[in-house]
Design a protein around this motif. Sequence first.
Motif, PDB file in Angstrom:
ATOM      1  N   LEU A  58       0.830  -1.205   0.000  1.00  0.00           N
ATOM      2  CA  LEU A  58       0.000   0.000   0.000  1.00  0.00           C
ATOM      3  C   LEU A  58       0.866   1.257   0.000  1.00  0.00           C
ATOM      4  CD1 LEU A  58      -2.773  -1.067   2.545  1.00  0.00           C
ATOM      5  CD2 LEU A  58      -2.938  -1.001   0.051  1.00  0.00           C
ATOM      6  N   ALA A  59       1.975   1.215   0.705  1.00  0.00           N
ATOM      7  CA  ALA A  59       2.875   2.381   0.732  1.00  0.00           C
ATOM      8  C   ALA A  59       3.473   2.637  -0.644  1.00  0.00           C
ATOM      9  CB  ALA A  59       3.977   2.153   1.761  1.00  0.00           C
ATOM     10  N   ARG A  60       3.883   1.565  -1.335  1.00  0.00           N
ATOM     11  CA  ARG A  60       4.444   1.730  -2.685  1.00  0.00           C
ATOM     12  C   ARG A  60       3.410   2.333  -3.627  1.00  0.00           C
ATOM     13  NH1 ARG A  60       6.711  -3.393  -1.650  1.00  0.00           N
ATOM     14  NH2 ARG A  60       5.074  -4.413  -2.872  1.00  0.00           N
ATOM     15  N   GLU A  61       2.154   1.944  -3.445  1.00  0.00           N
ATOM     16  CA  GLU A  61       1.079   2.438  -4.306  1.00  0.00           C
ATOM     17  C   GLU A  61       0.546   3.806  -3.862  1.00  0.00           C
ATOM     18  OE1 GLU A  61      -1.844  -0.589  -4.064  1.00  0.00           O
ATOM     19  OE2 GLU A  61      -0.669  -2.078  -5.172  1.00  0.00           O
ATOM     20  N   ALA A  62       1.013   4.274  -2.693  1.00  0.00           N
ATOM     21  CA  ALA A  62       0.503   5.521  -2.107  1.00  0.00           C
ATOM     22  C   ALA A  62      -1.026   5.476  -1.994  1.00  0.00           C
ATOM     23  CB  ALA A  62       0.964   6.733  -2.914  1.00  0.00           C
ATOM     24  N   VAL A  70      -2.759   9.251   3.938  1.00  0.00           N
ATOM     25  CA  VAL A  70      -2.284   8.104   4.704  1.00  0.00           C
ATOM     26  C   VAL A  70      -0.764   8.092   4.700  1.00  0.00           C
ATOM     27  CG1 VAL A  70      -2.289   5.593   4.955  1.00  0.00           C
ATOM     28  CG2 VAL A  70      -4.349   6.762   4.148  1.00  0.00           C
ATOM     29  N   ASP A  71      -0.180   7.999   5.887  1.00  0.00           N
ATOM     30  CA  ASP A  71       1.247   7.752   6.039  1.00  0.00           C
ATOM     31  C   ASP A  71       1.438   6.307   6.467  1.00  0.00           C
ATOM     32  OD1 ASP A  71       1.849  10.422   5.479  1.00  0.00           O
ATOM     33  OD2 ASP A  71       1.733  11.008   7.591  1.00  0.00           O
ATOM     34  N   TYR A  72       2.617   5.755   6.210  1.00  0.00           N
ATOM     35  CA  TYR A  72       2.862   4.337   6.457  1.00  0.00           C
ATOM     36  C   TYR A  72       4.124   4.122   7.274  1.00  0.00           C
ATOM     37  CZ  TYR A  72      -0.628   3.414   2.855  1.00  0.00           C
ATOM     38  OH  TYR A  72      -1.795   3.357   2.141  1.00  0.00           O
TER      39      TYR A  72
END
Length: 210
Positions: free
Chosen positions: A29-33, A41-43
């Motif tokens: 999810l972080a890679r996809e933002a 959203v921050d990860y």
Amino acid sequence: MTAPRLLLCGFGSFPAAPLNPSAAVIATLAREAWAPPGAEVDYLTLPVQWQGAAETILRQVQDRPADGVLVVGVAVEAETFRVETQGRNCASRDRPDQAGRVWGSPLVADAGEEVIAATAPCQAMASALETEGLPVALSEDAGDYLCNFTLYRLLHAKAAPRVGFLHVPQARECAAAAAFDLAQIRQAVTAAAAAFCAELTRPVAEPHTA
């Protein structure tokens, strides 16, 4: 109006889960933002360490305040998704973390309340998973390891106006006998996070303690 910000966290590996699906999903999810409409959203991926997991989050929210914090962890033997409704002031003294260290006290915080209610929109999160056709339960027991420990620490420190925890089962990609795959874990995490974000603009109820 500023978009609400959610900090979404997963745990790395630990002795019982060398491959942790929460970390795998959070990394994707972080890679996809990924973010639900109208929210930011921050990860973070957290170390499975008694002294390290909560501190990583507390440093992050000090530098970049969040309206909500949702931590995702794996319950290796679980057959359903669990939305944790409270953190308990208890900790195992004989379970080593990923660094091989143990916690020296039966309590998370010596001067803390016995129980602190999660401030996340627990029912809304559970309902979102039900809508996705995923088995889910509201839980009052997050265990005595790093999941409960981190949840309690964040609630005790008031890391954000809303703090919650989602337990996910193990994934097939990590253990062949598991009932769910990473796609379903991701489905659950994004449904819960979207429901969480939808509630971030609403007033938060005062948490109760016991």
